[in-house]
Write a protein that holds these residues in place. Structure first.
Motif, PDB file in Angstrom:
ATOM      1  N   ALA A   1     -45.226 -44.135  36.892  1.00 41.52           N
ATOM      2  CA  ALA A   1     -44.968 -45.569  37.031  1.00 41.52           C
ATOM      3  C   ALA A   1     -44.164 -46.095  35.850  1.00 41.52           C
ATOM      4  CB  ALA A   1     -46.299 -46.324  37.147  1.00 41.52           C
ATOM      5  N   GLY A   2     -44.475 -45.619  34.644  1.00 42.31           N
ATOM      6  CA  GLY A   2     -43.696 -46.031  33.479  1.00 42.31           C
ATOM      7  C   GLY A   2     -42.256 -45.587  33.564  1.00 42.31           C
ATOM      8  N   ALA A   3     -42.029 -44.359  34.064  1.00 44.23           N
ATOM      9  CA  ALA A   3     -40.658 -43.859  34.220  1.00 44.23           C
ATOM     10  C   ALA A   3     -39.894 -44.682  35.250  1.00 44.23           C
ATOM     11  CB  ALA A   3     -40.685 -42.389  34.628  1.00 44.23           C
ATOM     12  N   LEU A   4     -40.547 -45.038  36.350  1.00 45.23           N
ATOM     13  CA  LEU A   4     -39.889 -45.850  37.380  1.00 45.23           C
ATOM     14  C   LEU A   4     -39.576 -47.245  36.855  1.00 45.23           C
ATOM     15  CD1 LEU A   4     -41.948 -44.752  40.500  1.00 45.23           C
ATOM     16  CD2 LEU A   4     -39.520 -44.338  40.110  1.00 45.23           C
ATOM     17  N   LEU A   5     -40.488 -47.792  36.055  1.00 41.95           N
ATOM     18  CA  LEU A   5     -40.212 -49.096  35.462  1.00 41.95           C
ATOM     19  C   LEU A   5     -39.039 -49.013  34.496  1.00 41.95           C
ATOM     20  CD1 LEU A   5     -40.921 -52.042  35.097  1.00 41.95           C
ATOM     21  CD2 LEU A   5     -42.662 -51.387  33.427  1.00 41.95           C
ATOM     22  N   ALA A   6     -38.958 -47.930  33.730  1.00 42.69           N
ATOM     23  CA  ALA A   6     -37.815 -47.733  32.836  1.00 42.69           C
ATOM     24  C   ALA A   6     -36.515 -47.643  33.639  1.00 42.69           C
ATOM     25  CB  ALA A   6     -38.014 -46.465  32.002  1.00 42.69           C
ATOM     26  N   PHE A   7     -36.548 -46.945  34.769  1.00 43.63           N
ATOM     27  CA  PHE A   7     -35.377 -46.862  35.647  1.00 43.63           C
ATOM     28  C   PHE A   7     -34.966 -48.243  36.136  1.00 43.63           C
ATOM     29  CE2 PHE A   7     -33.753 -46.783  39.974  1.00 43.63           C
ATOM     30  CZ  PHE A   7     -32.676 -45.913  39.878  1.00 43.63           C
ATOM     31  N   THR A   8     -35.952 -49.026  36.575  1.00 45.45           N
ATOM     32  CA  THR A   8     -35.660 -50.374  37.087  1.00 45.45           C
ATOM     33  C   THR A   8     -35.029 -51.243  36.010  1.00 45.45           C
ATOM     34  OG1 THR A   8     -37.563 -50.194  38.580  1.00 45.45           O
ATOM     35  CG2 THR A   8     -36.665 -52.387  38.217  1.00 45.45           C
ATOM     36  N   LEU A   9     -35.601 -51.229  34.815  1.00 50.53           N
ATOM     37  CA  LEU A   9     -35.058 -52.035  33.721  1.00 50.53           C
ATOM     38  C   LEU A   9     -33.646 -51.600  33.361  1.00 50.53           C
ATOM     39  CD1 LEU A   9     -38.227 -52.190  31.432  1.00 50.53           C
ATOM     40  CD2 LEU A   9     -37.278 -54.054  32.791  1.00 50.53           C
ATOM     41  N   ALA A  10     -33.369 -50.300  33.455  1.00 51.94           N
ATOM     42  CA  ALA A  10     -32.046 -49.789  33.092  1.00 51.94           C
ATOM     43  C   ALA A  10     -30.983 -50.215  34.108  1.00 51.94           C
ATOM     44  CB  ALA A  10     -32.084 -48.269  32.961  1.00 51.94           C
ATOM     45  N   VAL A  11     -31.293 -50.106  35.407  1.00 50.74           N
ATOM     46  CA  VAL A  11     -30.280 -50.457  36.410  1.00 50.74           C
ATOM     47  C   VAL A  11     -30.041 -51.958  36.464  1.00 50.74           C
ATOM     48  CG1 VAL A  11     -30.800 -48.421  37.801  1.00 50.74           C
ATOM     49  CG2 VAL A  11     -31.941 -50.582  38.334  1.00 50.74           C
ATOM     50  N   GLU A  12     -31.000 -52.750  35.962  1.00 49.54           N
ATOM     51  CA  GLU A  12     -30.841 -54.201  35.939  1.00 49.54           C
ATOM     52  C   GLU A  12     -30.100 -54.689  34.699  1.00 49.54           C
ATOM     53  OE1 GLU A  12     -34.734 -55.797  36.145  1.00 49.54           O
ATOM     54  OE2 GLU A  12     -35.078 -55.265  38.248  1.00 49.54           O
ATOM     55  N   GLU A  13     -29.931 -53.842  33.705  1.00 44.93           N
ATOM     56  CA  GLU A  13     -29.396 -54.266  32.417  1.00 44.93           C
ATOM     57  C   GLU A  13     -27.908 -54.608  32.509  1.00 44.93           C
ATOM     58  OE1 GLU A  13     -28.682 -55.380  28.729  1.00 44.93           O
ATOM     59  OE2 GLU A  13     -30.642 -55.165  29.672  1.00 44.93           O
ATOM     60  N   TYR A  14     -27.533 -55.694  31.835  1.00 48.38           N
ATOM     61  CA  TYR A  14     -26.133 -56.127  31.809  1.00 48.38           C
ATOM     62  C   TYR A  14     -25.530 -56.010  30.411  1.00 48.38           C
ATOM     63  CZ  TYR A  14     -22.126 -59.255  31.548  1.00 48.38           C
ATOM     64  OH  TYR A  14     -20.883 -59.767  31.310  1.00 48.38           O
ATOM     65  N   GLY A  15     -26.252 -56.424  29.390  1.00 50.79           N
ATOM     66  CA  GLY A  15     -25.682 -56.558  28.053  1.00 50.79           C
ATOM     67  C   GLY A  15     -25.168 -55.252  27.473  1.00 50.79           C
TER      68      GLY A  15
END
Length: 550
Positions: free
Chosen positions: A198-212
């Motif tokens: 679950a932590g890895a999937l959350l890291a994936f989600t945060l990464a694909v959402e990142e703009y800056g």
């Protein structure tokens, strides 16, 4: 009728805040002429967007970044989390706070700080002569910078899961002849596997959402991602609303799939407790490994926390970058310029703080009502309310920004918040609403189920029970969540760039524009100030949460 007034009002607000922006993204993708008030050309924008030769590159760049960040977060977070739980280093709670700071640091500030440190003629090259420009401005460089901000989600997921599971089963295995490594590999690690994934999937989600980070580093590294492409379709002429909507749908589906899988794994996590009582925490202890543990934790903190913050602070106090690292270069003029009377910086700071305060108050009030109604489960539509309230947690900020543009930039609205500060407030409320809902829901679960019914039996109305009994008990968690919303909203970037009216600047826009204009020192001075404010508020919020759960 009074019984349904509050749920109906809440559902209406959530529809306005969350559902309608998403609906207009779908409508704009389906009907390219929607802005002209026409439904002609249904689906005509899909072929052009899906056949764009850049699309495979965008999808690959986004997915590879997400997978890379998830893998690197596992590589860093799993060993650290396991060590934290099994052989906690000295001052273990202090290390928790230190590893939380990179996660709470705006990724775009981290990216800009790493650029100043590692680019050609950067601080590292001036001090050591090492040339790292090509490493930084590459796919792996972008992934590493994002990982340094995101790995704490895996670290905390693993460490908290192992701490919650206790050591009793592993100790039983060791009594029956298993080595410590065998007990860890066959018992402790499998019990923590759902939290780890679950932590890895959350890291994936945060990464694909990142703009800056992709906008700052990826653009120079030749790495294309969906978030940056969506912003370009809205900012560069000719503006392509339908193309931005279709790309937003693709990004949203990607993030939602990872988020739903993460929720499913987290929801099914089960650690067996044989005695029916919570298992005591029995740590192996550092012992002779105390020094190696300190060295490992210190090395990670140095790379992920100390170096980027040092780069940021050095830049803020240097008169000019071209002058190099010399004591004669130290100055306070960048900070004094921030507080110049009627200056842009002071106006940007005031705008961000006022919007963040408004978002904290609104999301706190709405989050309390939603969490309470979901906990009560006595009104119809509560499942829809809960789903809409938590949906923004899985939505990239750029998607929310696109939805609000498409919803409110329409001629048929007699009054519209578009092109005013109110549109920024709406975006912040939508982005951060899940935080108070989650925190208050967690606090409500710890209360007895008989308190509100007992008040009702003694003549109190539902609103009186909420105001006089429930609210005082959950107030520390509610206040902490509002403080977290305030701290994060005060330096939010992507929706601010998309939605800020002409002539309006927030802290994040000010910092971003200063780098574009070459005023790096003043931008980093503002970053230092924003970091000091937001981290102080966040750490105070965490202290309140820790105190309320004791």
């Amino acid at each position: 009728m009074k019984r349904y007034a509050l749920p109906a009002t809440t559902l209406m607000l959530l529809t306005l805040l969350v559902a309608l922006p998403l609906l207009f993204i779908f409508l704009q993708a389906l009907f390219p002429a929607l802005g002209e008030g026409s439904l002609r050309g249904i689906l005509s924008a899909f072929p052009a967007t899906l056949q764009d030769p850049r699309l495979p590159t965008l999808l690959f760049g986004t997915l590879s970044s997400g997978v890379g960040v998830a893998a690197m977060s596992l590589l860093i977070g799993v060993p650290l989390g396991a060590l934290r739980a099994q052989m906690p280093p000295p001052a273990a709670r202090l290390w928790d706070i230190l590893f939380l700071i990179p996660f709470l640091t705006p990724p775009y500030i981290s990216a800009l700080s790493w650029m100043l440190a590692l680019q050609e003629n950067g601080y590292l090259q001036q001090l050591t002569g090492l040339e790292t420009n090509n490493i930084l401005f590459s796919r792996i460089g972008m992934v590493l910078v994002m990982t340094f901000n995101i790995f704490p989600v895996v670290y905390f997921a693993v460490s908290r899961s192992m701490l919650a599971g206790g050591q009793r089963l592993a100790d039983v295995a060791r009594v029956h002849g298993a080595t410590p490594w065998r007990a860890f590999w066959h018992i402790t690690l499998p019990m923590s596997l759902p939290a780890l994934v679950a932590g890895a999937l959350l890291a994936f989600t945060l990464a694909v959402e990142e703009y800056g980070v992709p906008a700052a580093i990826g653009s120079r590294a030749g790495v294309s991602v969906l978030t940056v492409a969506i912003e370009e379709k809205l900012a560069d002429w000719p503006i392509d609303l339908s193309g931005a909507s279709i790309l937003s749908l693709l990004l949203m589906l990607m993030a939602l799939a990872a988020f739903m899988l993460q929720r499913r794994l987290t929801g099914q996590q089960d650690v067996t407790v044989i005695t029916g009582k919570p298992m005591p925490q029995q740590h192996v202890g550092g012992g002779r490994w105390r020094i190696p543990l300190l060295l490992i934790f210190s090395a990670v903190a140095l790379i992920t926390l100390v170096l980027p913050i040092a780069s940021m602070m050095i830049t803020a106090f240097l008169a000019t970058l071209s002058g190099g690292l010399h004591l004669s270069q130290l100055t306070l003029r960048h900070f004094s310029a921030l507080f110049a009377w009627r200056g842009e910086a002071l106006s940007a700071l005031g705008t961000s703080l006022s919007l963040a305060l408004g978002a904290a108050i609104i999301t706190g009030f709405l989050g309390l009502l939603i969490a309470w109604m979901v906990a009560e489960k006595k009104v119809r539509g509560v499942a829809s309310i809960d789903a809409l309230a938590l949906l923004p947690a899985a939505l990239p900020g750029v998607v929310i920004g696109v939805g609000l543009i498409l919803l409110w930039n329409r001629p048929f609205w007699p009054i519209s918040p578009y092109n005013s500060g109110l549109i920024l407030l709406l975006s912040y409320c939508c982005l951060f609403l899940p935080w108070p809902v989650r925190y208050v829901s967690s606090a409500l679960k710890q209360l007895g189920a008989t308190l509100a019914p007992a008040a009702r039996v003694h003549g109190a109305s539902a609103s009186q029970a909420l105001r006089l009994i429930i609210l005082p008990l959950v107030f520390p968690s509610l206040l902490a969540s509002m403080m977290m919303v305030f701290a994060v909203a005060s330096r939010e970037l992507v929706t601010s760039l998309l939605l800020a009216p002409a002539g309006t600047q927030t802290v994040s826009i000010f910092i971003w524009r200063q780098f574009e204009q070459g005023s790096v020192g003043q931008g980093m001075a503002m970053a230092c100030l924003a970091m000091a404010i937001s981290l102080s508020v966040m750490l105070l919020a965490l202290a309140l949460l820790t105190r309320s759960t004791r």
